[in-house]
Design a protein around this motif. Structure first.
Motif, mmCIF file in Angstrom:
data_model
loop_
_atom_site.group_PDB
_atom_site.id
_atom_site.type_symbol
_atom_site.label_atom_id
_atom_site.label_comp_id
_atom_site.label_asym_id
_atom_site.label_seq_id
_atom_site.Cartn_x
_atom_site.Cartn_y
_atom_site.Cartn_z
ATOM 1 N N ALA A 164 56.637 -13.635 -41.490
ATOM 2 C CA ALA A 164 55.667 -13.842 -40.414
ATOM 3 C C ALA A 164 54.987 -15.198 -40.523
ATOM 4 N N ALA A 165 54.580 -15.562 -41.754
ATOM 5 C CA ALA A 165 53.879 -16.827 -41.952
ATOM 6 C C ALA A 165 54.785 -18.020 -41.668
ATOM 7 N N SER A 166 56.059 -17.933 -42.045
ATOM 8 C CA SER A 166 56.992 -19.035 -41.791
ATOM 9 C C SER A 166 57.190 -19.251 -40.299
ATOM 10 N N PHE A 167 57.369 -18.166 -39.564
ATOM 11 C CA PHE A 167 57.537 -18.296 -38.115
ATOM 12 C C PHE A 167 56.272 -18.869 -37.484
ATOM 13 N N ALA A 168 55.104 -18.399 -37.961
ATOM 14 C CA ALA A 168 53.837 -18.907 -37.428
ATOM 15 C C ALA A 168 53.672 -20.391 -37.725
ATOM 16 N N LEU A 169 54.031 -20.802 -38.941
ATOM 17 C CA LEU A 169 53.936 -22.213 -39.295
ATOM 18 C C LEU A 169 54.862 -23.046 -38.413
ATOM 19 N N GLY A 170 56.062 -22.537 -38.165
ATOM 20 C CA GLY A 170 56.978 -23.241 -37.270
ATOM 21 C C GLY A 170 56.430 -23.349 -35.861
ATOM 22 N N THR A 171 55.745 -22.299 -35.409
ATOM 23 C CA THR A 171 55.155 -22.322 -34.069
ATOM 24 C C THR A 171 54.095 -23.410 -33.962
ATOM 25 N N VAL A 172 53.303 -23.579 -35.029
ATOM 26 C CA VAL A 172 52.228 -24.576 -35.012
ATOM 27 C C VAL A 172 52.788 -25.990 -35.139
ATOM 28 N N LEU A 173 53.770 -26.179 -36.014
ATOM 29 C CA LEU A 173 54.283 -27.526 -36.284
ATOM 30 C C LEU A 173 55.353 -27.970 -35.291
ATOM 31 N N ASN A 174 56.129 -27.027 -34.770
ATOM 32 C CA ASN A 174 57.181 -27.398 -33.809
ATOM 33 C C ASN A 174 56.590 -27.508 -32.410
ATOM 34 N N ARG A 175 55.703 -28.463 -32.229
ATOM 35 C CA ARG A 175 55.018 -28.588 -30.946
ATOM 36 C C ARG A 175 55.927 -29.152 -29.868
ATOM 37 N N THR A 176 56.959 -29.882 -30.280
ATOM 38 C CA THR A 176 57.894 -30.465 -29.327
ATOM 39 C C THR A 176 59.269 -29.866 -29.560
ATOM 40 N N ALA A 177 59.843 -29.287 -28.539
ATOM 41 C CA ALA A 177 61.156 -28.659 -28.681
ATOM 42 C C ALA A 177 62.232 -29.725 -28.859
ATOM 43 N N PRO A 178 63.322 -29.403 -29.583
ATOM 44 C CA PRO A 178 64.429 -30.349 -29.702
ATOM 45 C C PRO A 178 64.978 -30.715 -28.323
ATOM 46 N N PRO A 179 65.463 -31.955 -28.132
ATOM 47 C CA PRO A 179 65.954 -32.387 -26.818
ATOM 48 C C PRO A 179 67.310 -31.770 -26.476
ATOM 49 N N LEU A 180 67.328 -30.448 -26.393
ATOM 50 C CA LEU A 180 68.533 -29.699 -26.063
ATOM 51 C C LEU A 180 68.182 -28.631 -25.045
ATOM 52 N N ARG A 181 69.184 -28.191 -24.315
ATOM 53 C CA ARG A 181 68.982 -27.070 -23.399
ATOM 54 C C ARG A 181 68.734 -25.810 -24.226
ATOM 55 N N PRO A 182 68.086 -24.774 -23.654
ATOM 56 C CA PRO A 182 67.644 -23.628 -24.453
ATOM 57 C C PRO A 182 68.745 -22.937 -25.262
ATOM 58 N N LEU A 183 69.849 -22.567 -24.633
ATOM 59 C CA LEU A 183 70.888 -21.831 -25.344
ATOM 60 C C LEU A 183 71.553 -22.695 -26.415
ATOM 61 N N ALA A 184 71.755 -23.971 -26.103
ATOM 62 C CA ALA A 184 72.331 -24.876 -27.095
ATOM 63 C C ALA A 184 71.410 -25.000 -28.303
ATOM 64 N N ALA A 185 70.103 -25.094 -28.055
ATOM 65 C CA ALA A 185 69.138 -25.204 -29.159
ATOM 66 C C ALA A 185 69.154 -23.947 -30.018
ATOM 67 N N VAL A 186 69.218 -22.777 -29.375
ATOM 68 C CA VAL A 186 69.244 -21.529 -30.141
ATOM 69 C C VAL A 186 70.536 -21.404 -30.931
ATOM 70 N N ALA A 187 71.669 -21.787 -30.317
ATOM 71 C CA ALA A 187 72.951 -21.709 -31.017
ATOM 72 C C ALA A 187 72.917 -22.546 -32.295
#
Length: 292
Positions: A164-187
């Motif tokens: 839970a804490a790792s996901f929360a930390l990622g939510t706070v720090l990953n303020r800018t999504a990678p420059p990829l379309r959604p499904l490509a980024a998830v893949a």
């Protein structure tokens, strides 16, 4: 330009996503009867990443990753997949599925705490109320007499909270999504996060692929096809139809349905303590999500 979906269809997609993700929790326990956690989750993730990449390509998404985006993508893969999924699966080695899902879905509470020192966002009275409710529910869950008892229970709690804490930390720090379309980024995230899980599983867990029973193979196929593949497609469709806070709050159906399905399918206890802990924890999480 994409045409927004209507809200009614959005709620239907949200419900399908929540049910698909919720049913995965008791099914993981079925797989863990025969396969070790990192090997099982890592293998499922790699297969799912290939399927998602195929869906992304079919949808016309570009899978190429700009070099400048690699560090951000790798960090997101660590927090959103390796730590989130891997630690949660390890926790289920010692904890019940219903207990694990409630602990893991406390991540918005930890995001409130991380946002203070990292982003300078001081918690308001509403945020502190949410945090208090959520923590009271977690304490009631883990301190009660019906909680899983065993030599590794402490490890299970630590891994669930670390997830839970790792996901929360990622939510706070990953303020800018990678420059990829959604499904490509998830893949890419699922693939990059699952590969080290599988490598660690092969190196240290000594898995026996042939040991998986027919019920385990059915659960494995479900995990690959539904929660780790199809649900991401329906989730992004949900976000096109509904406001993000509504969709995020709707995801609280996952721990509720996950706990109920674990009680029905696996015979896990579901008494007043579990229901009270669920109400307190998810009440706090709901307040935190609506505030965000």
């Amino acid at each position: 330009m994409e045409t927004p979906l209507n809200p009614l269809r959005g709620y239907a997609l949200l419900s399908a996503t929540a049910v698909g993700w919720a049913l995965n929790w008791p099914l993981i326990k079925v797989i863990l009867r025969d396969w070790p956690p990192l090997f099982a989750r890592g293998l499922a993730g790699l297969v799912a990443a290939l399927l998602l990449a195929g869906v992304a390509r079919a949808a016309g998404e570009d899978l190429r990753v700009p070099v400048r985006a690699l560090p951000r993508l790798c960090f997101a893969a660590y927090t959103n997949v390796f730590a989130w999924m891997g630690f949660a699966t390890l926790a289920m080695t010692w904890l019940r599925a219903g207990e694990t899902v409630l602990l893991v879905y406390s991540m918005p509470l930890w995001a409130t705490l991380f946002a203070w020192p990292i982003l300078g966002v001081r918690p308001t009275r509403t945020a502190l109320t949410a945090l208090g409710l959520g923590l009271a529910g977690l304490v009631l869950l883990v301190a009660g007499p019906g909680f899983s008892a065993g030599p590794g229970t402490g490890f299970g709690i630590l891994f669930a909270l670390a997830s839970a804490a790792s996901f929360a930390l990622g939510t706070v720090l990953n303020r800018t999504a990678p420059p990829l379309r959604p499904l490509a980024a998830v893949a890419w995230q699922v693939g990059l996060g699952s590969a080290p899980m599988l490598a660690l599983g092969l190196a240290f867990e000594a898995p026996h692929p042939g040991a998986l029973a027919p019920a385990g193979w059915a659960a494995f196929a479900y995990m690959v096809l539904v929660p780790m593949s199809a649900c991401y497609v329906t989730w992004f469709a949900t976000l096109r139809a509904l406001p993000a806070p509504t969709a995020a709050t709707g995801m609280l159906l996952v721990p509720v349905l996950g706990t109920l399905s674990a009680a029905l399918a696996l015979g896990e206890p579901l008494g007043w303590r579990e229901l009270a802990a669920m109400g307190l924890t998810l009440g706090g999480v709901a307040i935190a999500l609506r505030r965000a």
